[in-house]
Design a protein around this motif. Structure first.
Motif, PDB file in Angstrom:
ATOM      1  N   LEU A  49      30.558  34.687  47.464  1.00  0.00           N
ATOM      2  CA  LEU A  49      30.568  36.183  47.498  1.00  0.00           C
ATOM      3  C   LEU A  49      28.867  36.718  47.840  1.00  0.00           C
ATOM      4  CD1 LEU A  49      32.062  38.587  47.464  1.00  0.00           C
ATOM      5  CD2 LEU A  49      31.826  38.765  45.132  1.00  0.00           C
ATOM      6  N   LEU A  78      35.607  44.308  48.840  1.00  0.00           N
ATOM      7  CA  LEU A  78      34.845  43.070  48.606  1.00  0.00           C
ATOM      8  C   LEU A  78      33.377  42.860  48.042  1.00  0.00           C
ATOM      9  CD1 LEU A  78      35.391  39.967  49.310  1.00  0.00           C
ATOM     10  CD2 LEU A  78      34.428  40.670  51.417  1.00  0.00           C
ATOM     11  N   LEU A  79      32.593  43.785  48.397  1.00  0.00           N
ATOM     12  CA  LEU A  79      31.348  43.791  48.277  1.00  0.00           C
ATOM     13  C   LEU A  79      30.612  45.037  47.571  1.00  0.00           C
ATOM     14  CD1 LEU A  79      30.210  42.722  51.984  1.00  0.00           C
ATOM     15  CD2 LEU A  79      30.664  41.169  50.082  1.00  0.00           C
ATOM     16  N   TYR A 106      28.211  36.071  51.418  1.00  0.00           N
ATOM     17  CA  TYR A 106      28.733  37.165  52.272  1.00  0.00           C
ATOM     18  C   TYR A 106      28.042  38.412  52.262  1.00  0.00           C
ATOM     19  CZ  TYR A 106      32.880  34.159  53.190  1.00  0.00           C
ATOM     20  OH  TYR A 106      33.621  32.996  53.592  1.00  0.00           O
ATOM     21  N   ILE A 134      28.891  44.766  41.352  1.00  0.00           N
ATOM     22  CA  ILE A 134      29.749  45.417  42.218  1.00  0.00           C
ATOM     23  C   ILE A 134      30.714  46.653  41.700  1.00  0.00           C
ATOM     24  CG2 ILE A 134      31.911  44.982  43.842  1.00  0.00           C
ATOM     25  CD1 ILE A 134      30.696  42.227  44.349  1.00  0.00           C
ATOM     26  N   GLY A 163      40.059  44.170  49.547  1.00  0.00           N
ATOM     27  CA  GLY A 163      39.090  43.582  49.251  1.00  0.00           C
ATOM     28  C   GLY A 163      38.722  43.123  48.131  1.00  0.00           C
ATOM     29  N   ASN A 170      36.177  44.884  35.963  1.00  0.00           N
ATOM     30  CA  ASN A 170      34.812  44.586  36.590  1.00  0.00           C
ATOM     31  C   ASN A 170      33.976  45.523  36.286  1.00  0.00           C
ATOM     32  OD1 ASN A 170      35.892  41.995  37.619  1.00  0.00           O
ATOM     33  ND2 ASN A 170      36.417  42.992  39.583  1.00  0.00           N
ATOM     34  N   ARG A 226      29.879  40.398  39.832  1.00  0.00           N
ATOM     35  CA  ARG A 226      31.214  41.159  39.888  1.00  0.00           C
ATOM     36  C   ARG A 226      31.023  42.347  38.946  1.00  0.00           C
ATOM     37  NH1 ARG A 226      33.464  35.881  39.988  1.00  0.00           N
ATOM     38  NH2 ARG A 226      34.739  35.582  41.682  1.00  0.00           N
ATOM     39  N   HIS A 272      38.904  47.966  40.815  1.00  0.00           N
ATOM     40  CA  HIS A 272      37.733  47.033  39.847  1.00  0.00           C
ATOM     41  C   HIS A 272      38.042  47.342  38.246  1.00  0.00           C
ATOM     42  CE1 HIS A 272      35.231  44.968  42.505  1.00  0.00           C
ATOM     43  NE2 HIS A 272      35.269  46.103  43.406  1.00  0.00           N
ATOM     44  N   ALA A 310      37.924  39.445  46.253  1.00  0.00           N
ATOM     45  CA  ALA A 310      36.732  39.248  45.365  1.00  0.00           C
ATOM     46  C   ALA A 310      36.782  38.578  44.300  1.00  0.00           C
ATOM     47  CB  ALA A 310      35.863  40.801  45.447  1.00  0.00           C
TER      48      ALA A 310
END
Length: 264
Positions: free
Chosen positions: A246, A22-23, A249, A179, A234, A77, A176, A72, A238
């Protein structure tokens, strides 16, 4: 008590795997304080518990970050042109950080961890509504960022996403993409950082059974069992969340961890 720690680490792995996807973080901000607490149940002294928590955290992040990076990449991403420039230098920084950690006291390691988390949380809170339009820095600046990320991440037992994400976001990269970069670089930090901890801890007389240097193998196994499954979950979430949400968070997560470390 080993079975209790093992079961607790299974739940811990599910949480950190989800956060990794997610992060873009490896979960070390959660794993390190959790393992320091859990190792007390194994009668591991505080002098050994902290470096073992850092080493085990980094080792688990190798697996977690791999699955998150794979997901990802499938979602496009990861800007590989910048990622490739950072991978090598963060790996070198991670080895250097593990070496430095081997010469620091437990108090110093805890202080570094706490202060760094508080600073990262403060920056993210202040920058939530700030829009950046700066161009990406030159290659030498990127290398400095990479080395600093590797050293600090290794000292904290984290993948480095909490450092790279705000740094690259500040330079104008989309969240994104930051990340995605952080996930790949985090895998390199974790791999070389854990290798360094395994080497400097090898043969230590006070280590518990089932240890590889400072890496506690049962805890590592328990964490990766579930983290590898939950990391893609996650990533999937995302891709659906609004960027601003995002980022909030991410900031709130760091703030909560900072508060926990201050009262620990």
């Amino acid at each position: 008590m080993l079975i209790t720690v093992f079961i607790a680490c299974i739940g811990l792995g599910a949480l950190v795997g989800f956060l990794a996807g997610l992060l873009g973080i490896g979960g070390g901000l959660v794993i390190v304080p959790a393992l320091v607490y859990l190792f007390h149940f194994l009668d591991i002294s505080v002098e050994i518990a902290m470096p073992m928590a850092l080493a085990t955290s980094l080792s688990s992040i190798v697996v977690t970050s791999y699955f998150a990076a794979y997901a990802h990449n499938r979602n496009q991403n990861i800007p590989w042109d910048i990622t490739k420039k950072l991978m090598v230098v963060v790996a070198g920084g991670a080895l250097l950080g593990a070496t430095i950690a081997g010469h620091l006291s437990v108090s110093a390691l805890k202080t570094i961890f706490s202060i760094a988390v508080i600073l990262l949380a403060s920056y993210m809170l202040a920058s939530i509504k700030i829009k950046r339009t700066r161009a990406m820095p030159s290659d030498p600046i990127l290398q400095i960022i990479g080395i600093a990320t590797g050293v600090l991440a290794s000292l904290m037992g984290i993948a480095g996403g909490a450092i790279l994400v705000p740094a690259l976001s500040y330079c104008g990269m989309s969240l994104r993409h930051t990340i995605g970069v952080a996930t790949v670089c985090g895998m390199m930090v974790a791999l070389f950082g854990s290798l360094g901890y395994a080497i400097i801890g090898f043969g230590h007389p006070d280590l518990p059974p089932w240890s590889l240097g400072y890496i506690h193998l049962p805890a590592l196994l328990a964490i990766v069992i579930t983290s590898s499954f939950f990391a893609p979950k996650g990533v999937k979430l995302a891709a659906k969340l609004p960027v601003d949400l995002l980022k909030k968070y991410f900031a709130v997560f760091l703030i909560l961890v900072a508060i926990k470390m201050m009262v620990y």
